[in-house]
Design a protein around this motif. Structure first.
Motif, PDB file in Angstrom:
ATOM      1  N   UNK A  58       0.292  -7.607  -2.960  1.00  0.00           N
ATOM      2  CA  UNK A  58       1.715  -7.632  -3.092  1.00  0.00           C
ATOM      3  C   UNK A  58       2.248  -6.888  -1.611  1.00  0.00           C
ATOM      4  N   UNK A  59       2.972  -7.488  -0.830  1.00  0.00           N
ATOM      5  CA  UNK A  59       3.535  -6.983   0.190  1.00  0.00           C
ATOM      6  C   UNK A  59       5.143  -7.174   0.158  1.00  0.00           C
ATOM      7  N   UNK A  60       6.092  -6.405   0.913  1.00  0.00           N
ATOM      8  CA  UNK A  60       7.345  -6.125   0.552  1.00  0.00           C
ATOM      9  C   UNK A  60       7.924  -7.243   1.225  1.00  0.00           C
ATOM     10  N   UNK A  61       7.687  -7.663   2.624  1.00  0.00           N
ATOM     11  CA  UNK A  61       8.680  -8.544   3.071  1.00  0.00           C
ATOM     12  C   UNK A  61       7.980  -9.276   4.381  1.00  0.00           C
ATOM     13  N   UNK A  62       8.214 -10.133   4.960  1.00  0.00           N
ATOM     14  CA  UNK A  62       8.049 -10.797   6.159  1.00  0.00           C
ATOM     15  C   UNK A  62       9.061 -10.589   7.220  1.00  0.00           C
ATOM     16  N   UNK A  96       7.618 -10.664  -0.910  1.00  0.00           N
ATOM     17  CA  UNK A  96       8.581 -10.624  -1.658  1.00  0.00           C
ATOM     18  C   UNK A  96       9.941 -10.731  -1.055  1.00  0.00           C
ATOM     19  N   UNK A  97      10.129 -10.907   0.063  1.00  0.00           N
ATOM     20  CA  UNK A  97      11.496 -11.083   0.753  1.00  0.00           C
ATOM     21  C   UNK A  97      12.258  -9.793   0.381  1.00  0.00           C
ATOM     22  N   UNK A  98      11.591  -8.835   0.240  1.00  0.00           N
ATOM     23  CA  UNK A  98      12.593  -7.401  -0.051  1.00  0.00           C
ATOM     24  C   UNK A  98      13.309  -7.440  -1.415  1.00  0.00           C
TER      25      UNK A  98
END
Ligand code: GAL
Length: 406
Positions: A70-74, A102-104
């Protein structure tokens, strides 16, 4: 726990990952333990294409274990690079990977992690958006026997964080402040005292208050600048010297630009005050700050009077600005090494072992001290872009030239 049943199959992939990581670090010459245990530049690039046949074949024996990432944002390229590198490393070790950004958005990240648990993930690697918002997900993971590795950012307020892979975040803050002092001429790049005496006017920015790293960066930076504040070599004319005043929620570039504009209007415009430098803890913020400074008529380059601005992450747009004499410095945290440590940790858990920590004191998440593996970072100046970033294969000379990742 499902994972335990296939421990034997995983022994091989563990050995392969560790063997692949024995070659010394790329892009760093500090020779510390953390760096020595890190991989060569192979991890970032060749892993994508499968690397050497033998490794890929043998590692494929890893069975049907799956790992949720799970990564925070692109919106920030560093997290894209992290996601890619973790995925490539895990796949090379024979795992199935569920990588989500997750698109922050905090609820989105919570849902993604819930879904990973429901789908039967065998381990989780999580770079949290809000470090305090994942307790119920971590409880569910613990109930299901799923080990949780906190990636780069510490997950707080939960007993169920099993391991933490990150950089020495306090030291990153020291390096950010050091680069500001070098830019002002108070220090030289080799750490010796510079020719400048000041006094200088600076303004201070901090990261997102819900990110545990932000206070580490801030503390390292302020401790480094404090002697210069004490003898009035440095002054903060806005008077905004508290973390809460300096913090930029979610690390947003636009918010940093707006805060810089507001400070310029309220404190500098129509006065004789000259702003000499800005402490910025992240390249995205640095670019917003630089835009505000340039829009107010400063610069456009350092040579033409733009204040010294620090940074972090060696994002390609900022590396180009450094090469162009606009941003002064950044901090290089090799995401390939961090990804490799995450893979090593996941592999250890799934083999029924504890990953090796090199810090068991620093990272108290409010409930417990989380065993951690800390990596080292480097200050990037115009003078060492080639050595740190190009020679190590992190960015190509063409990417530095264009400022765009290919
Ligand atoms: C921090 C991370 C920094 C930077 C920042 C904004 O947690 O440690 O390297 O990426 O987030 O994304």
């Amino acid at each position: 726990m499902r994972a335990r049943r296939i421990v034997a199959a995983l022994g091989m992939s563990t050995m392969l990952v560790l063997a692949g990581c024995a070659g010394g670090g790329a892009g760093s010459d500090d020779g510390d333990d953390a760096t020595d245990a890190a991989p060569t530049e192979d991890t970032g690039s060749e892993a994508d294409t499968g690397s050497e046949g033998g490794e890929t074949e043998a590692a494929a024996g890893g069975g049907d274990l799956s790992i949720g990432v799970a990564m925070p944002t692109q919106t920030s390229e560093r997290w894209i690079a992290d996601g890619d590198a973790v995925q490539a490393g895990l796949e090379e070790a024979g795992y199935t990977v569920d990588l989500q950004f997750a698109g922050d958005d905090i609820p989105t990240q919570s849902q993604q992690i819930d879904q990973m648990i429901t789908n039967g993930a065998d381990a989780l690697i999580i770079a949290a958006i809000d470090g305090t918002a994942l307790s119920s997900q971590l409880d569910a993971a613990a109930d299901a026997g799923i080990p949780v590795i906190s990636y780069d950012r510490l997950i707080r307020d939960s007993e169920n964080v099993d391991f933490y892979v990150t950089f020495d975040n306090y030291q990153v803050g020291v390096q950010q402040a050091t680069s500001l002092l070098v830019g002002l001429g108070l220090l030289n790049e080799d750490g010796s005292e510079g020719d400048a005496t000041g006094p200088f006017n600076v303004e201070l920015f901090a990261g997102s208050p819900d990110d545990n790293n932000a206070t580490f960066f801030w503390d390292g930076a302020i401790d480094t600048l404090q002697p210069y504040f004490d003898d009035e070599t440095l002054t903060v004319p806005s008077g905004q010297t508290d973390f809460d005043q300096a913090a930029i929620l979610r690390w947003q570039q636009e918010t940093a630009q707006k805060r810089m504009e507001d400070i310029l209007t309220a404190t500098y415009t129509g006065t004789d005050l000259v702003l000499d430098g800005v402490l910025s803890p992240y390249d995205g913020l640095s670019r917003g700050i630089i835009t505000a400074l340039q829009n107010s008529g400063l610069g456009p380059s350092i040579e033409e009077g733009l204040p010294i601005v620090s940074g972090q992450d060696a994002e390609i747009a900022s590396v180009k600005l450094i090469a162009d004499g606009v941003q002064f410095a950044t901090i290089f945290k090799d995401t390939r090494k961090l990804a490799a440590q995450a893979v090593i940790a996941a592999d250890a858990f799934l083999a029924g072992e504890e990953p090796e920590a090199n810090d068991t004191e620093t990272y108290d998440n409010g409930v417990k001290v989380v065993p951690s593996y800390l990596l080292e970072s480097d200050i990037v100046y115009d003078s060492n872009i080639q050595e740190l970033l190009v020679d190590s294969g992190y960015w190509s000379a063409e990417e530095v030239e264009s400022g765009v990742a290919e």
